[in-house]
Write a protein that holds these residues in place. Structure first.
Motif, PDB file in Angstrom:
ATOM      1  N   GLN A  80       1.190  -1.134  -0.070  1.00 32.90           N
ATOM      2  CA  GLN A  80       0.007   0.036  -0.221  1.00 32.90           C
ATOM      3  C   GLN A  80       0.641   1.436  -0.033  1.00 32.90           C
ATOM      4  O   GLN A  80       1.614   1.393   0.218  1.00 32.90           O
ATOM      5  N   ASN A  81       0.347   2.017  -0.539  1.00 34.70           N
ATOM      6  CA  ASN A  81       1.339   4.496  -0.006  1.00 34.70           C
ATOM      7  C   ASN A  81       2.263   3.258  -0.984  1.00 34.70           C
ATOM      8  O   ASN A  81       3.307   3.975  -0.804  1.00 34.70           O
ATOM      9  N   PHE A  82       2.702   2.867  -2.495  1.00 32.69           N
ATOM     10  CA  PHE A  82       4.540   3.221  -2.829  1.00 32.69           C
ATOM     11  C   PHE A  82       3.977   4.084  -3.800  1.00 32.69           C
ATOM     12  O   PHE A  82       3.828   5.072  -3.904  1.00 32.69           O
ATOM     13  N   ARG A  83       5.039   4.761  -3.083  1.00 31.43           N
ATOM     14  CA  ARG A  83       5.954   5.777  -3.358  1.00 31.43           C
ATOM     15  C   ARG A  83       7.214   6.060  -3.266  1.00 31.43           C
ATOM     16  O   ARG A  83       7.410   5.396  -2.915  1.00 31.43           O
ATOM     17  N   ALA A  84       7.545   7.532  -3.727  1.00 37.03           N
ATOM     18  CA  ALA A  84       9.037   7.850  -3.706  1.00 37.03           C
ATOM     19  C   ALA A  84       9.831   9.390  -3.953  1.00 37.03           C
ATOM     20  O   ALA A  84       8.788  10.065  -3.482  1.00 37.03           O
ATOM     21  N   GLU A  85      10.847   9.560  -2.949  1.00 39.09           N
ATOM     22  CA  GLU A  85      11.049  11.336  -2.732  1.00 39.09           C
ATOM     23  C   GLU A  85      12.740  11.175  -3.202  1.00 39.09           C
ATOM     24  O   GLU A  85      13.666  10.052  -3.209  1.00 39.09           O
ATOM     25  N   VAL A  86      13.465  12.515  -3.565  1.00 47.13           N
ATOM     26  CA  VAL A  86      14.362  12.241  -3.477  1.00 47.13           C
ATOM     27  C   VAL A  86      15.312  12.523  -2.126  1.00 47.13           C
ATOM     28  O   VAL A  86      14.615  13.928  -1.903  1.00 47.13           O
ATOM     29  N   ILE A  87      16.160  12.214  -1.762  1.00 44.81           N
ATOM     30  CA  ILE A  87      16.798  12.496  -0.212  1.00 44.81           C
ATOM     31  C   ILE A  87      17.795  13.207  -0.114  1.00 44.81           C
ATOM     32  O   ILE A  87      18.147  13.481   1.021  1.00 44.81           O
ATOM     33  N   ASP A  88      18.320  13.099  -1.526  1.00 40.69           N
ATOM     34  CA  ASP A  88      19.749  14.332  -1.646  1.00 40.69           C
ATOM     35  C   ASP A  88      19.731  14.449  -3.165  1.00 40.69           C
ATOM     36  O   ASP A  88      19.422  13.648  -3.389  1.00 40.69           O
ATOM     37  N   GLU A  89      19.245  15.797  -3.520  1.00 40.51           N
ATOM     38  CA  GLU A  89      20.028  16.884  -4.440  1.00 40.51           C
ATOM     39  C   GLU A  89      20.840  16.600  -5.292  1.00 40.51           C
ATOM     40  O   GLU A  89      20.792  16.763  -6.727  1.00 40.51           O
ATOM     41  N   THR A  90      22.039  16.319  -4.345  1.00 40.12           N
ATOM     42  CA  THR A  90      23.448  16.928  -5.169  1.00 40.12           C
ATOM     43  C   THR A  90      23.779  15.278  -5.467  1.00 40.12           C
ATOM     44  O   THR A  90      24.117  15.187  -7.291  1.00 40.12           O
ATOM     45  N   ASP A  91      23.438  13.866  -4.592  1.00 38.46           N
ATOM     46  CA  ASP A  91      23.762  12.736  -5.532  1.00 38.46           C
ATOM     47  C   ASP A  91      22.569  12.439  -6.049  1.00 38.46           C
ATOM     48  O   ASP A  91      22.767  11.066  -5.582  1.00 38.46           O
ATOM     49  N   HIS A  92      21.452  13.141  -5.963  1.00 34.27           N
ATOM     50  CA  HIS A  92      20.868  12.354  -6.709  1.00 34.27           C
ATOM     51  C   HIS A  92      19.946  10.611  -5.315  1.00 34.27           C
ATOM     52  O   HIS A  92      19.662   9.714  -6.912  1.00 34.27           O
ATOM     53  N   ILE A  93      20.083  10.755  -4.510  1.00 35.72           N
ATOM     54  CA  ILE A  93      19.898   9.264  -4.012  1.00 35.72           C
ATOM     55  C   ILE A  93      18.340   9.752  -3.279  1.00 35.72           C
ATOM     56  O   ILE A  93      17.650  10.603  -3.355  1.00 35.72           O
ATOM     57  N   TYR A  94      17.887   8.234  -3.954  1.00 39.17           N
ATOM     58  CA  TYR A  94      16.519   8.283  -4.256  1.00 39.17           C
ATOM     59  C   TYR A  94      15.676   7.168  -2.752  1.00 39.17           C
ATOM     60  O   TYR A  94      16.504   6.103  -2.470  1.00 39.17           O
ATOM     61  N   SER A  95      14.526   7.736  -2.364  1.00 41.33           N
ATOM     62  CA  SER A  95      13.932   6.702  -1.225  1.00 41.33           C
ATOM     63  C   SER A  95      13.111   6.182  -1.744  1.00 41.33           C
ATOM     64  O   SER A  95      12.191   6.946  -2.522  1.00 41.33           O
ATOM     65  N   VAL A  96      12.475   4.931  -2.238  1.00 44.97           N
ATOM     66  CA  VAL A  96      11.402   3.953  -2.838  1.00 44.97           C
ATOM     67  C   VAL A  96      10.792   3.638  -1.120  1.00 44.97           C
ATOM     68  O   VAL A  96      11.038   3.478  -0.377  1.00 44.97           O
ATOM     69  N   LYS A  97       9.336   3.843  -1.318  1.00 49.87           N
ATOM     70  CA  LYS A  97       8.758   3.837   0.372  1.00 49.87           C
ATOM     71  C   LYS A  97       6.820   2.593  -0.104  1.00 49.87           C
ATOM     72  O   LYS A  97       6.562   3.139  -0.881  1.00 49.87           O
ATOM     73  N   PHE A  98       7.222   1.676   1.035  1.00 51.80           N
ATOM     74  CA  PHE A  98       5.711   1.335   0.343  1.00 51.80           C
ATOM     75  C   PHE A  98       4.862   0.903   2.091  1.00 51.80           C
ATOM     76  O   PHE A  98       6.063   0.749   3.018  1.00 51.80           O
ATOM     77  N   ASN A  99       4.001   0.658   2.614  1.00 55.35           N
ATOM     78  CA  ASN A  99       3.295   0.358   3.851  1.00 55.35           C
ATOM     79  C   ASN A  99       2.642  -0.936   3.474  1.00 55.35           C
ATOM     80  O   ASN A  99       2.583  -1.600   2.262  1.00 55.35           O
ATOM     81  N   LEU A 100       2.819  -1.668   4.506  1.00 54.80           N
ATOM     82  CA  LEU A 100       2.194  -2.990   4.967  1.00 54.80           C
ATOM     83  C   LEU A 100       2.006  -2.919   5.959  1.00 54.80           C
ATOM     84  O   LEU A 100       1.718  -3.101   6.676  1.00 54.80           O
ATOM     85  N   ASN A 101       0.284  -4.197   5.966  1.00 52.99           N
ATOM     86  CA  ASN A 101      -0.602  -3.925   7.285  1.00 52.99           C
ATOM     87  C   ASN A 101      -1.463  -5.362   7.004  1.00 52.99           C
ATOM     88  O   ASN A 101      -1.697  -6.195   5.728  1.00 52.99           O
ATOM     89  N   PHE A 102      -1.141  -6.204   8.282  1.00 53.54           N
ATOM     90  CA  PHE A 102      -1.564  -7.050   8.095  1.00 53.54           C
ATOM     91  C   PHE A 102      -2.163  -7.561   9.790  1.00 53.54           C
ATOM     92  O   PHE A 102      -1.767  -7.217  10.745  1.00 53.54           O
ATOM     93  N   TYR A 103      -2.656  -8.768  10.078  1.00 58.14           N
ATOM     94  CA  TYR A 103      -2.969  -9.784  11.099  1.00 58.14           C
ATOM     95  C   TYR A 103      -2.498 -10.639  11.297  1.00 58.14           C
ATOM     96  O   TYR A 103      -1.457 -11.831  10.684  1.00 58.14           O
ATOM     97  N   ASP A 104      -1.600 -11.334  12.090  1.00 59.44           N
ATOM     98  CA  ASP A 104      -1.105 -12.339  12.772  1.00 59.44           C
ATOM     99  C   ASP A 104      -2.043 -12.755  14.219  1.00 59.44           C
ATOM    100  O   ASP A 104      -2.587 -12.036  14.840  1.00 59.44           O
ATOM    101  N   GLU A 105      -1.950 -14.502  14.064  1.00 59.99           N
ATOM    102  CA  GLU A 105      -2.644 -14.910  15.323  1.00 59.99           C
ATOM    103  C   GLU A 105      -2.254 -15.119  17.055  1.00 59.99           C
ATOM    104  O   GLU A 105      -0.508 -14.792  16.638  1.00 59.99           O
ATOM    105  N   ILE A 106      -2.660 -14.380  17.676  1.00 62.44           N
ATOM    106  CA  ILE A 106      -1.735 -14.148  18.995  1.00 62.44           C
ATOM    107  C   ILE A 106      -2.100 -15.920  19.892  1.00 62.44           C
ATOM    108  O   ILE A 106      -3.040 -16.539  19.570  1.00 62.44           O
TER     109      ILE A 106
END
Length: 143
Positions: free
Chosen positions: A98-124
């Protein structure tokens, strides 16, 4: 149960066909481009009901391109989106990305950050040991 270690291993295996080195966050210097740094950020883990836990985490993949160009970053975004969405397989489980997205985190070196979320349920699983059964009960009634 989807552990953080299993999730990180699944992501690293999914990224393996790209053929780039994947570093852990303990590496601060001496890495070579192009490469990835993969980071998991747990956002919440709450009891949903007595036998179920609701989990949410953010996955961040920091991409260091070979030639430090925007074009490389955009191409890698498309590759990652194709590999990781819509479902990430973790063992026998399929988790919706979910919410797959990206941003440049360093303009000089063009370092790219790609992020996404995971939501899930686990048995206790209740690990409380069973009480010993009562053997003898003596009741005295009256005065």
């Amino acid at each position: 149960m989807a552990t953080l270690v299993a999730i990180k291993q699944a992501i690293n295996q999914t990224l393996a066909p790209i053929g780039l080195k994947i570093y852990g966050n303990e590496v601060k210097e001496g890495f070579s481009r192009p490469c990835f740094f993969v980071n998991l950020v747990p956002l919440k883990s709450e009891i949903f009901k007595k036998d179920t836990r609701e989990n949410s985490l953010m996955v961040e993949m920091v991409y260091f391109s070979a030639n430090k160009t925007d074009l490389e970053n955009l191409q890698m975004y498309d590759i990652l989106q194709g590999l990781l969405t819509p479902i990430l397989v973790i063992g026998s489980r399929n988790l919706l990305v979910q919410n797959f997205r990206a941003e440049v985190i360093d303009e000089t070196d063009h370092i790219y950050s790609v992020k996404f979320n995971l939501n899930f349920y686990d048995e206790i699983i209740d690990t409380t040991p069973d009480a010993d059964p009562m053997e003898t009960l003596t009741i005295q009634l009256g005065g």
